[in-house]
Design a protein around this motif. Structure first.
Motif, mmCIF file in Angstrom:
data_model
loop_
_atom_site.group_PDB
_atom_site.id
_atom_site.type_symbol
_atom_site.label_atom_id
_atom_site.label_comp_id
_atom_site.label_asym_id
_atom_site.label_seq_id
_atom_site.Cartn_x
_atom_site.Cartn_y
_atom_site.Cartn_z
ATOM 1 N N SER A 1 -0.260 -2.229 5.719
ATOM 2 C CA SER A 1 0.468 -1.297 4.633
ATOM 3 C C SER A 1 0.202 -1.724 3.015
ATOM 4 O O SER A 1 0.076 -0.839 2.399
ATOM 5 N N ASP B 1 -2.940 -2.704 2.024
ATOM 6 C CA ASP B 1 -4.296 -2.557 1.937
ATOM 7 C C ASP B 1 -4.334 -1.188 1.013
ATOM 8 O O ASP B 1 -3.818 -0.183 1.516
ATOM 9 N N TRP B 2 -5.035 -1.134 0.109
ATOM 10 C CA TRP B 2 -5.441 -0.083 -0.740
ATOM 11 C C TRP B 2 -6.723 -0.045 -1.174
ATOM 12 O O TRP B 2 -7.275 -1.048 -1.498
ATOM 13 N N TYR B 3 -7.216 1.015 -1.913
ATOM 14 C CA TYR B 3 -8.388 1.178 -2.754
ATOM 15 C C TYR B 3 -8.184 0.559 -4.048
ATOM 16 O O TYR B 3 -7.272 0.442 -4.642
ATOM 17 N N ARG C 1 -8.676 -0.120 -7.701
ATOM 18 C CA ARG C 1 -8.745 0.597 -9.008
ATOM 19 C C ARG C 1 -9.122 -0.353 -10.297
ATOM 20 O O ARG C 1 -8.650 -1.286 -10.344
ATOM 21 N N GLN D 1 -15.776 1.505 -2.136
ATOM 22 C CA GLN D 1 -14.434 1.428 -1.664
ATOM 23 C C GLN D 1 -14.457 1.194 -0.344
ATOM 24 O O GLN D 1 -15.268 1.916 0.695
ATOM 25 N N LEU E 1 -10.461 2.715 4.867
ATOM 26 C CA LEU E 1 -9.163 2.403 5.174
ATOM 27 C C LEU E 1 -8.672 3.322 6.343
ATOM 28 O O LEU E 1 -8.911 4.415 6.434
ATOM 29 N N LYS F 1 -0.059 6.154 6.941
ATOM 30 C CA LYS F 1 -0.631 7.687 6.574
ATOM 31 C C LYS F 1 0.562 8.206 5.534
ATOM 32 O O LYS F 1 -0.028 9.082 4.734
ATOM 33 N N ASN G 1 2.279 3.543 -1.132
ATOM 34 C CA ASN G 1 1.204 2.757 -0.911
ATOM 35 C C ASN G 1 0.410 2.676 -1.924
ATOM 36 O O ASN G 1 -0.290 3.683 -2.094
ATOM 37 N N GLY G 2 -0.014 1.405 -2.314
ATOM 38 C CA GLY G 2 -0.893 1.476 -3.548
ATOM 39 C C GLY G 2 -0.421 1.676 -5.019
ATOM 40 O O GLY G 2 -1.054 1.666 -6.113
ATOM 41 N N TYR G 3 0.823 2.027 -4.976
ATOM 42 C CA TYR G 3 1.500 2.181 -6.313
ATOM 43 C C TYR G 3 1.836 0.767 -7.002
ATOM 44 O O TYR G 3 2.334 -0.200 -6.252
#
Length: 474
Positions: free
Chosen positions: A71, A73-75, A77, A129, A132, A139, A144-146
Protein backbone atom coordinates in the motif's frame (compact mmCIF):
# COMPACT_ATOMS: atom_id res chain seq x y z
CA UNK A 1 -9.41 -53.66 1.35
CA UNK A 2 -11.25 -56.50 3.06
CA UNK A 3 -14.58 -56.21 4.79
CA UNK A 4 -12.92 -56.34 8.20
CA UNK A 5 -10.51 -53.53 7.31
CA UNK A 6 -13.36 -51.44 5.99
CA UNK A 7 -15.34 -51.98 9.20
CA UNK A 8 -12.35 -50.99 11.35
CA UNK A 9 -11.87 -47.86 9.22
CA UNK A 10 -15.49 -46.83 9.71
CA UNK A 11 -15.30 -47.44 13.46
CA UNK A 12 -12.16 -45.29 13.65
CA UNK A 13 -13.92 -42.50 11.77
CA UNK A 14 -16.86 -42.63 14.18
CA UNK A 15 -14.52 -42.52 17.19
CA UNK A 16 -12.76 -39.51 15.70
CA UNK A 17 -16.06 -37.72 15.16
CA UNK A 18 -17.03 -38.39 18.80
CA UNK A 19 -13.64 -37.16 20.02
CA UNK A 20 -12.54 -40.48 21.51
CA UNK A 21 -9.68 -40.93 19.02
CA UNK A 22 -7.07 -38.40 17.91
CA UNK A 23 -7.74 -36.61 14.63
CA UNK A 24 -5.95 -37.61 11.47
CA UNK A 25 -2.80 -35.64 10.65
CA UNK A 26 -1.87 -34.52 7.15
CA UNK A 27 1.58 -34.34 5.61
CA UNK A 28 2.22 -30.90 7.12
CA UNK A 29 1.39 -32.02 10.66
CA UNK A 30 -1.98 -30.26 10.83
CA UNK A 31 -5.07 -31.97 12.20
CA UNK A 32 -7.87 -32.80 9.77
CA UNK A 33 -11.39 -32.17 10.95
CA UNK A 34 -13.08 -35.60 11.13
CA UNK A 35 -16.40 -34.08 10.03
CA UNK A 36 -14.96 -33.04 6.65
CA UNK A 37 -16.21 -35.44 3.95
CA UNK A 38 -13.75 -37.88 2.45
CA UNK A 39 -14.12 -36.50 -1.08
CA UNK A 40 -12.73 -33.19 0.20
CA UNK A 41 -9.88 -34.44 2.39
CA UNK A 42 -8.66 -37.16 0.03
CA UNK A 43 -6.04 -36.13 -2.51
CA UNK A 44 -7.42 -36.04 -6.07
CA UNK A 45 -6.23 -38.74 -8.44
CA UNK A 46 -4.81 -36.22 -10.89
CA UNK A 47 -2.36 -34.89 -8.23
CA UNK A 48 -1.02 -37.98 -6.47
CA UNK A 49 -3.31 -40.85 -5.43
CA UNK A 50 -0.55 -42.38 -3.29
CA UNK A 51 -0.52 -39.48 -0.81
CA UNK A 52 -2.46 -39.69 2.42
CA UNK A 53 -5.46 -37.43 3.10
CA UNK A 54 -4.66 -33.73 3.30
CA UNK A 55 -6.28 -30.33 2.81
CA UNK A 56 -3.33 -28.79 1.01
CA UNK A 57 -5.03 -29.04 -2.37
CA UNK A 58 -8.02 -27.11 -0.98
CA UNK A 59 -5.91 -24.13 0.08
CA UNK A 60 -4.68 -21.40 -2.29
CA UNK A 61 -1.59 -22.48 -4.16
CA UNK A 62 1.31 -20.02 -3.75
CA UNK A 63 2.49 -20.35 -7.34
CA UNK A 64 -0.96 -19.35 -8.64
CA UNK A 65 -1.38 -16.28 -6.42
CA UNK A 66 -0.94 -12.85 -7.94
CA UNK A 67 1.78 -10.64 -6.53
CA UNK A 68 0.53 -7.17 -5.57
CA UNK A 69 2.41 -4.05 -4.57
CA UNK A 70 2.25 -2.87 -1.00
CA UNK A 71 0.00 0.00 0.00
CA UNK A 72 2.97 2.37 0.42
CA UNK A 73 4.23 2.06 -3.15
CA UNK A 74 3.33 4.93 -5.48
CA UNK A 75 4.58 6.75 -8.54
CA UNK A 76 7.53 9.06 -7.96
CA UNK A 77 6.87 12.78 -8.25
CA UNK A 78 9.37 15.54 -8.83
CA UNK A 79 12.15 13.18 -9.90
CA UNK A 80 15.52 14.89 -10.17
CA UNK A 81 17.16 14.79 -13.57
CA UNK A 82 20.09 12.45 -13.91
CA UNK A 83 23.54 13.55 -14.89
CA UNK A 84 23.60 14.49 -18.55
CA UNK A 85 25.74 12.27 -20.68
CA UNK A 86 28.66 13.89 -22.49
CA UNK A 87 28.84 11.48 -25.41
CA UNK A 88 26.45 9.40 -27.44
CA UNK A 89 25.58 5.95 -26.05
CA UNK A 90 24.80 2.94 -28.16
CA UNK A 91 21.06 2.24 -28.47
CA UNK A 92 20.02 5.81 -27.54
CA UNK A 93 17.83 8.16 -29.54
CA UNK A 94 19.58 9.30 -32.74
CA UNK A 95 17.95 12.72 -32.50
CA UNK A 96 18.46 13.84 -28.87
CA UNK A 97 20.65 11.09 -27.38
CA UNK A 98 18.31 9.92 -24.54
CA UNK A 99 18.29 6.21 -23.71
CA UNK A 100 14.60 6.00 -22.75
CA UNK A 101 13.13 6.24 -26.25
CA UNK A 102 13.91 5.82 -29.92
CA UNK A 103 14.06 8.32 -32.77
CA UNK A 104 10.49 7.74 -33.91
CA UNK A 105 9.18 8.39 -30.36
CA UNK A 106 11.31 11.49 -29.75
CA UNK A 107 9.32 14.59 -28.76
CA UNK A 108 12.09 17.12 -29.40
CA UNK A 109 12.42 19.19 -32.54
CA UNK A 110 14.17 17.16 -35.24
CA UNK A 111 17.76 18.31 -35.43
CA UNK A 112 19.52 18.96 -38.67
CA UNK A 113 22.35 16.68 -37.52
CA UNK A 114 21.38 14.23 -34.79
CA UNK A 115 23.18 13.70 -31.53
CA UNK A 116 24.40 10.36 -32.85
CA UNK A 117 26.73 12.13 -35.24
CA UNK A 118 27.54 15.33 -33.37
CA UNK A 119 27.80 13.94 -29.80
CA UNK A 120 26.68 17.34 -28.45
CA UNK A 121 23.62 18.52 -26.47
CA UNK A 122 22.74 15.05 -25.20
CA UNK A 123 19.24 15.21 -23.68
CA UNK A 124 18.71 13.78 -20.14
CA UNK A 125 16.96 10.44 -19.75
CA UNK A 126 13.30 10.55 -18.77
CA UNK A 127 12.16 8.76 -15.63
CA UNK A 128 10.06 5.70 -16.47
CA UNK A 129 7.34 5.23 -13.88
CA UNK A 130 6.89 1.67 -12.49
CA UNK A 131 3.92 -0.47 -13.37
CA UNK A 132 2.06 -0.79 -10.06
CA UNK A 133 -0.45 -3.55 -9.44
CA UNK A 134 -2.64 -3.16 -6.34
CA UNK A 135 -5.21 -5.43 -4.73
CA UNK A 136 -8.83 -4.54 -3.96
CA UNK A 137 -7.99 -2.29 -1.01
CA UNK A 138 -4.99 -0.70 -2.70
CA UNK A 139 -7.03 0.40 -5.71
CA UNK A 140 -9.56 2.12 -3.45
CA UNK A 141 -7.08 3.78 -1.10
CA UNK A 142 -7.77 7.49 -1.58
CA UNK A 143 -4.77 8.60 0.45
CA UNK A 144 -2.16 6.41 -1.17
CA UNK A 145 0.67 8.60 -2.48
CA UNK A 146 -0.45 11.62 -0.47
CA UNK A 147 2.31 13.59 1.26
CA UNK A 148 1.18 14.72 4.75
CA UNK A 149 3.64 17.61 4.64
CA UNK A 150 1.46 19.30 2.02
CA UNK A 151 -1.26 19.72 4.65
CA UNK A 152 1.04 21.90 6.74
CA UNK A 153 0.82 24.57 4.05
CA UNK A 154 -2.97 24.73 4.53
CA UNK A 155 -2.57 24.86 8.32
CA UNK A 156 -0.11 27.73 8.06
CA UNK A 157 -2.40 29.61 5.70
CA UNK A 158 -5.39 29.30 8.05
CA UNK A 159 -3.27 30.29 11.06
CA UNK A 160 -2.18 33.47 9.25
CA UNK A 161 -5.82 34.31 8.41
CA UNK A 162 -6.85 33.70 12.03
CA UNK A 163 -4.04 35.93 13.31
CA UNK A 164 -5.05 38.70 10.90
CA UNK A 165 -8.68 38.48 12.10
CA UNK A 166 -7.66 38.73 15.75
CA UNK A 167 -5.43 41.72 15.05
CA UNK A 168 -8.21 43.47 13.14
CA UNK A 169 -10.71 42.73 15.91
CA UNK A 170 -8.42 44.05 18.64
CA UNK A 171 -7.79 47.19 16.62
CA UNK A 172 -11.53 47.72 16.16
CA UNK A 173 -12.21 47.32 19.91
CA UNK A 174 -9.48 49.86 20.69
CA UNK A 175 -11.09 52.36 18.31
CA UNK A 176 -14.58 51.82 19.84
CA UNK A 177 -13.18 52.19 23.35
CA UNK A 178 -11.43 55.43 22.42
CA UNK A 179 -14.55 56.89 20.79
CA UNK A 180 -16.96 55.84 23.60
CA UNK A 181 -19.22 53.64 21.44
CA UNK A 182 -18.46 50.44 23.43
CA UNK A 183 -20.51 51.54 26.48
CA UNK A 184 -23.57 52.25 24.31
CA UNK A 185 -23.27 48.79 22.70
CA UNK A 186 -23.13 47.09 26.13
CA UNK A 187 -26.27 48.96 27.32
CA UNK A 188 -28.18 47.85 24.19
CA UNK A 189 -27.07 44.27 24.77
CA UNK A 190 -28.31 44.29 28.41
CA UNK A 191 -31.71 45.59 27.34
CA UNK A 192 -32.07 42.73 24.89
CA UNK A 193 -31.27 40.15 27.57
CA UNK A 194 -34.35 41.21 29.56
CA UNK A 195 -36.68 39.62 26.99
CA UNK A 196 -35.06 36.27 26.16
CA UNK A 197 -38.14 34.78 24.49
CA UNK A 198 -38.33 37.64 21.98
CA UNK A 199 -35.04 36.99 20.22
CA UNK A 200 -34.12 33.43 19.27
CA UNK A 201 -30.50 34.38 18.51
CA UNK A 202 -29.69 34.89 22.19
CA UNK A 203 -30.97 31.42 23.22
CA UNK A 204 -28.27 28.77 23.60
CA UNK A 205 -29.40 25.64 21.83
CA UNK A 206 -28.29 22.22 23.13
CA UNK A 207 -24.81 21.52 21.83
CA UNK A 208 -23.93 25.07 20.73
CA UNK A 209 -23.32 28.59 22.07
CA UNK A 210 -24.19 31.45 19.73
CA UNK A 211 -23.43 35.11 20.21
CA UNK A 212 -25.58 37.25 17.92
CA UNK A 213 -23.30 40.27 18.25
CA UNK A 214 -19.93 38.72 17.52
CA UNK A 215 -21.14 35.86 15.31
CA UNK A 216 -19.12 33.18 17.10
CA UNK A 217 -20.53 29.64 17.13
CA UNK A 218 -19.11 26.83 19.27
CA UNK A 219 -20.56 23.43 18.40
CA UNK A 220 -20.16 20.16 20.26
CA UNK A 221 -20.52 16.81 18.55
CA UNK A 222 -22.44 15.21 21.43
CA UNK A 223 -23.27 16.16 24.99
CA UNK A 224 -21.60 14.11 27.69
CA UNK A 225 -24.81 12.54 28.97
CA UNK A 226 -25.76 11.20 25.53
CA UNK A 227 -24.36 7.65 25.38
CA UNK A 228 -24.33 5.81 22.07
CA UNK A 229 -26.62 2.79 21.87
CA UNK A 230 -23.84 0.34 21.04
CA UNK A 231 -21.82 1.50 24.09
CA UNK A 232 -24.49 0.78 26.71
CA UNK A 233 -23.67 -2.92 26.89
CA UNK A 234 -20.40 -4.19 25.41
CA UNK A 235 -21.43 -7.84 25.64
CA UNK A 236 -21.45 -9.25 22.05
CA UNK A 237 -24.47 -11.44 22.93
CA UNK A 238 -26.57 -8.48 24.03
CA UNK A 239 -29.11 -6.59 21.91
CA UNK A 240 -28.30 -6.29 18.21
CA UNK A 241 -27.44 -2.82 16.89
CA UNK A 242 -28.14 -2.10 13.23
CA UNK A 243 -25.55 0.43 12.05
CA UNK A 244 -27.45 1.28 8.87
CA UNK A 245 -30.70 2.39 10.53
CA UNK A 246 -29.06 3.12 13.93
CA UNK A 247 -31.74 1.05 15.63
CA UNK A 248 -31.47 -1.23 18.65
CA UNK A 249 -34.86 -2.86 19.07
CA UNK A 250 -34.17 -5.05 22.11
CA UNK A 251 -33.23 -3.95 25.59
CA UNK A 252 -29.41 -3.76 25.99
CA UNK A 253 -29.79 -4.31 29.76
CA UNK A 254 -31.94 -7.44 29.39
CA UNK A 255 -29.42 -9.88 30.95
CA UNK A 256 -27.93 -7.48 33.50
CA UNK A 257 -30.79 -7.70 36.01
CA UNK A 258 -31.81 -4.05 35.69
CA UNK A 259 -35.46 -3.08 35.58
CA UNK A 260 -36.47 -1.42 32.26
CA UNK A 261 -38.11 1.38 34.25
CA UNK A 262 -34.84 2.20 36.01
CA UNK A 263 -32.56 2.54 32.97
CA UNK A 264 -32.42 5.54 30.69
CA UNK A 265 -32.76 3.51 27.49
CA UNK A 266 -34.52 0.14 27.17
CA UNK A 267 -34.53 -0.34 23.39
CA UNK A 268 -36.68 1.02 20.58
CA UNK A 269 -39.38 -1.60 21.13
CA UNK A 270 -39.80 -0.40 24.72
CA UNK A 271 -41.05 2.92 23.36
CA UNK A 272 -43.25 1.23 20.78
CA UNK A 273 -45.02 -1.14 23.16
CA UNK A 274 -45.38 1.03 26.28
CA UNK A 275 -47.79 3.77 27.33
CA UNK A 276 -50.73 4.54 25.05
CA UNK A 277 -49.02 3.14 21.95
CA UNK A 278 -50.74 -0.25 22.21
CA UNK A 279 -54.16 1.23 22.94
CA UNK A 280 -53.76 3.63 20.01
CA UNK A 281 -52.91 0.74 17.68
CA UNK A 282 -55.91 -1.26 18.92
CA UNK A 283 -58.21 1.73 18.42
CA UNK A 284 -56.92 2.24 14.87
CA UNK A 285 -57.49 -1.43 14.09
CA UNK A 286 -61.04 -1.23 15.44
CA UNK A 287 -61.70 1.86 13.29
CA UNK A 288 -60.63 0.01 10.14
CA UNK A 289 -62.79 -3.02 10.96
CA UNK A 290 -65.79 -0.84 11.82
CA UNK A 291 -65.43 1.14 8.58
CA UNK A 292 -65.40 -2.10 6.58
CA UNK A 293 -68.68 -3.10 8.25
CA UNK A 294 -70.41 0.20 7.42
CA UNK A 295 -69.75 2.47 10.42
CA UNK A 296 -68.63 6.00 9.56
CA UNK A 297 -65.82 6.43 12.11
CA UNK A 298 -62.32 7.81 11.77
CA UNK A 299 -59.50 8.11 14.29
CA UNK A 300 -58.31 11.57 13.23
CA UNK A 301 -61.63 13.04 12.06
CA UNK A 302 -63.79 12.04 15.08
CA UNK A 303 -61.68 10.54 17.88
CA UNK A 304 -64.31 11.07 20.64
CA UNK A 305 -66.99 9.16 18.79
CA UNK A 306 -64.54 6.36 18.01
CA UNK A 307 -63.43 6.10 21.65
CA UNK A 308 -67.01 5.81 22.94
CA UNK A 309 -67.88 3.27 20.26
CA UNK A 310 -64.79 1.20 21.07
CA UNK A 311 -65.57 1.17 24.82
CA UNK A 312 -69.15 0.03 24.23
CA UNK A 313 -67.87 -2.62 21.84
CA UNK A 314 -65.47 -4.03 24.47
CA UNK A 315 -68.25 -4.14 27.10
CA UNK A 316 -70.62 -5.96 24.73
CA UNK A 317 -67.85 -8.37 23.72
CA UNK A 318 -67.10 -9.31 27.32
CA UNK A 319 -70.81 -9.78 28.08
CA UNK A 320 -71.23 -11.99 25.01
CA UNK A 321 -68.27 -14.16 26.00
CA UNK A 322 -69.60 -14.54 29.54
CA UNK A 323 -73.09 -15.49 28.33
CA UNK A 324 -71.68 -17.98 25.83
CA UNK A 325 -69.52 -19.58 28.53
CA UNK A 326 -72.44 -19.85 30.94
CA UNK A 327 -74.73 -21.41 28.33
CA UNK A 328 -72.12 -24.06 27.47
CA UNK A 329 -71.55 -24.91 31.14
CA UNK A 330 -75.31 -25.16 31.80
CA UNK A 331 -75.78 -27.48 28.85
CA UNK A 332 -72.72 -29.74 29.16
CA UNK A 333 -71.37 -29.06 32.67
CA UNK A 334 -67.69 -29.24 33.63
CA UNK A 335 -67.30 -26.28 35.95
CA UNK A 336 -65.09 -28.36 38.24
CA UNK A 337 -62.52 -28.78 35.46
CA UNK A 338 -62.23 -25.02 35.00
CA UNK A 339 -61.67 -24.44 38.71
CA UNK A 340 -58.93 -27.10 38.93
CA UNK A 341 -55.33 -25.83 39.23
CA UNK A 342 -52.91 -26.44 36.36
CA UNK A 343 -51.14 -29.78 35.94
CA UNK A 344 -47.78 -28.27 36.98
CA UNK A 345 -49.15 -27.41 40.39
CA UNK A 346 -50.90 -30.74 40.82
CA UNK A 347 -47.88 -32.87 39.93
CA UNK A 348 -45.36 -30.31 41.24
CA UNK A 349 -42.94 -31.05 38.43
CA UNK A 350 -42.27 -30.17 34.82
CA UNK A 351 -39.75 -31.06 32.12
CA UNK A 352 -38.87 -27.43 31.34
CA UNK A 353 -35.82 -26.25 33.30
CA UNK A 354 -35.63 -22.51 33.80
CA UNK A 355 -33.20 -20.72 36.11
CA UNK A 356 -33.97 -17.21 37.32
CA UNK A 357 -31.81 -14.51 38.85
CA UNK A 358 -32.63 -12.53 41.98
CA UNK A 359 -34.22 -9.86 39.79
CA UNK A 360 -36.49 -12.28 37.96
CA UNK A 361 -34.65 -12.47 34.65
CA UNK A 362 -34.00 -15.82 32.96
CA UNK A 363 -30.40 -16.96 33.36
CA UNK A 364 -30.68 -20.47 31.98
CA UNK A 365 -33.62 -21.95 30.17
CA UNK A 366 -35.38 -21.60 26.87
CA UNK A 367 -33.15 -19.79 24.40
CA UNK A 368 -33.93 -18.07 21.15
CA UNK A 369 -34.82 -20.34 18.29
CA UNK A 370 -32.07 -20.57 15.68
CA UNK A 371 -33.23 -19.45 12.26
CA UNK A 372 -33.17 -22.36 9.83
CA UNK A 373 -32.02 -22.06 6.25
CA UNK A 374 -34.65 -21.63 3.57
CA UNK A 375 -32.87 -24.23 1.42
CA UNK A 376 -33.36 -27.94 1.96
CA UNK A 377 -30.30 -29.77 3.26
CA UNK A 378 -29.33 -33.46 3.19
CA UNK A 379 -32.31 -34.44 1.05
CA UNK A 380 -31.85 -38.00 -0.20
CA UNK A 381 -34.10 -39.08 -3.09
CA UNK A 382 -34.67 -42.25 -5.09
CA UNK A 383 -33.49 -44.60 -2.31
CA UNK A 384 -30.03 -42.93 -2.15
CA UNK A 385 -28.17 -42.95 1.16
CA UNK A 386 -25.80 -40.14 0.12
CA UNK A 387 -26.42 -36.77 -1.46
CA UNK A 388 -25.50 -35.74 -4.99
CA UNK A 389 -21.88 -34.62 -5.13
CA UNK A 390 -20.56 -37.00 -2.49
CA UNK A 391 -18.53 -38.94 -5.09
CA UNK A 392 -15.92 -37.69 -7.55
CA UNK A 393 -14.15 -39.59 -10.27
CA UNK A 394 -12.62 -38.71 -13.63
CA UNK A 395 -13.89 -35.13 -13.54
CA UNK A 396 -17.51 -36.06 -12.80
CA UNK A 397 -19.70 -35.83 -9.69
CA UNK A 398 -21.98 -38.59 -8.53
CA UNK A 399 -23.51 -40.52 -5.66
CA UNK A 400 -21.16 -42.20 -3.19
CA UNK A 401 -23.65 -44.93 -2.29
CA UNK A 402 -23.84 -46.47 -5.80
CA UNK A 403 -21.10 -44.65 -7.81
CA UNK A 404 -23.70 -43.37 -10.25
CA UNK A 405 -22.89 -40.21 -12.25
CA UNK A 406 -26.48 -39.62 -13.44
CA UNK A 407 -28.34 -37.07 -11.35
CA UNK A 408 -31.84 -38.03 -10.11
CA UNK A 409 -31.15 -41.67 -10.98
CA UNK A 410 -32.40 -44.58 -8.86
CA UNK A 411 -29.91 -46.01 -6.37
CA UNK A 412 -28.52 -49.46 -7.27
CA UNK A 413 -26.46 -49.85 -4.09
CA UNK A 414 -23.53 -52.24 -4.02
CA UNK A 415 -24.56 -53.63 -7.40
CA UNK A 416 -23.99 -50.24 -8.96
CA UNK A 417 -20.52 -50.05 -7.40
CA UNK A 418 -19.69 -53.50 -8.77
CA UNK A 419 -20.87 -52.50 -12.25
CA UNK A 420 -18.84 -49.29 -12.14
CA UNK A 421 -15.71 -51.20 -11.11
CA UNK A 422 -16.31 -53.75 -13.87
CA UNK A 423 -16.65 -51.03 -16.49
CA UNK A 424 -13.47 -49.37 -15.21
CA UNK A 425 -11.56 -52.66 -15.54
CA UNK A 426 -12.92 -53.11 -19.07
CA UNK A 427 -11.79 -49.62 -20.04
CA UNK A 428 -8.30 -50.30 -18.68
CA UNK A 429 -7.96 -53.64 -20.50
CA UNK A 430 -9.29 -52.41 -23.89
CA UNK A 431 -8.61 -48.62 -24.20
CA UNK A 432 -9.16 -46.71 -27.41
CA UNK A 433 -11.94 -45.37 -29.56
CA UNK A 434 -12.43 -48.67 -31.40
CA UNK A 435 -14.12 -50.16 -28.37
CA UNK A 436 -16.90 -47.54 -28.47
CA UNK A 437 -17.48 -48.13 -32.17
CA UNK A 438 -17.55 -51.93 -31.85
CA UNK A 439 -20.73 -53.84 -32.57
CA UNK A 440 -22.71 -55.46 -29.72
CA UNK A 441 -21.70 -59.02 -28.85
CA UNK A 442 -23.59 -61.96 -30.22
CA UNK A 443 -24.99 -64.82 -28.16
CA UNK A 444 -21.98 -66.99 -28.99
CA UNK A 445 -19.60 -64.22 -27.82
CA UNK A 446 -21.65 -63.74 -24.68
CA UNK A 447 -21.43 -67.46 -23.97
CA UNK A 448 -17.65 -67.35 -24.33
CA UNK A 449 -17.35 -64.24 -22.13
CA UNK A 450 -14.93 -64.53 -19.23
CA UNK A 451 -17.46 -62.85 -16.89
CA UNK A 452 -19.96 -64.77 -14.81
CA UNK A 453 -23.70 -64.79 -15.40
CA UNK A 454 -24.36 -62.39 -12.51
CA UNK A 455 -21.86 -59.87 -13.87
CA UNK A 456 -23.35 -60.00 -17.36
CA UNK A 457 -26.83 -59.55 -15.90
CA UNK A 458 -25.70 -56.43 -14.02
CA UNK A 459 -24.04 -55.06 -17.17
CA UNK A 460 -27.27 -55.45 -19.11
CA UNK A 461 -29.24 -53.63 -16.40
CA UNK A 462 -26.80 -50.72 -16.41
CA UNK A 463 -26.89 -50.52 -20.21
CA UNK A 464 -30.72 -50.42 -20.24
CA UNK A 465 -30.72 -47.73 -17.55
CA UNK A 466 -28.33 -45.51 -19.50
CA UNK A 467 -30.44 -45.90 -22.66
CA UNK A 468 -33.58 -44.85 -20.78
CA UNK A 469 -31.85 -41.84 -19.22
CA UNK A 470 -30.45 -40.71 -22.56
CA UNK A 471 -33.93 -40.98 -24.05
CA UNK A 472 -35.38 -38.83 -21.21
CA UNK A 473 -32.74 -36.15 -21.61
CA UNK A 474 -33.33 -35.99 -25.36
Amino acid sequence: MTREDWRKKKELEEQRKLGNAPAEVDEEGKDINPHIPQYISSVPWYIDPSKRPTLKHQRPQPEKQKQYNSSGDWYKRGVQEHAVATRYRKGACENCGALTHKKKDCMERPRKVGAKYTGMNIAPDEHVQPQLMFDYDGKRDRWNGYNPEEHMKIVEEYSKVDLAKRTLKAQKLQEELASGKLEQVERDHNSEDEDEDKYADDIDMPGQNFDSKRRITVRNLRIREDIAKYLRNLDPNSAYYDPKTRAMRENPYANTGKNPDEVGYAGDNFVRYTGDTISMAQTQLFAWEAYDKGSEVHLQADPTKLELLYKSFKVKKEDFKAQQKESILEKYGGQEHLDAPPAELLLAQTEDYVEYSRHGTVIKGQEKAIACSKYEEDVKINNHTCIWGSYWKEGKWGYKCCHSFVKYSYCTGEAGKEIANTEASLMEEQPGEEEHMAKPKTLMEVGCSPFSGRQMFLLSILRDEKICLNYKTV
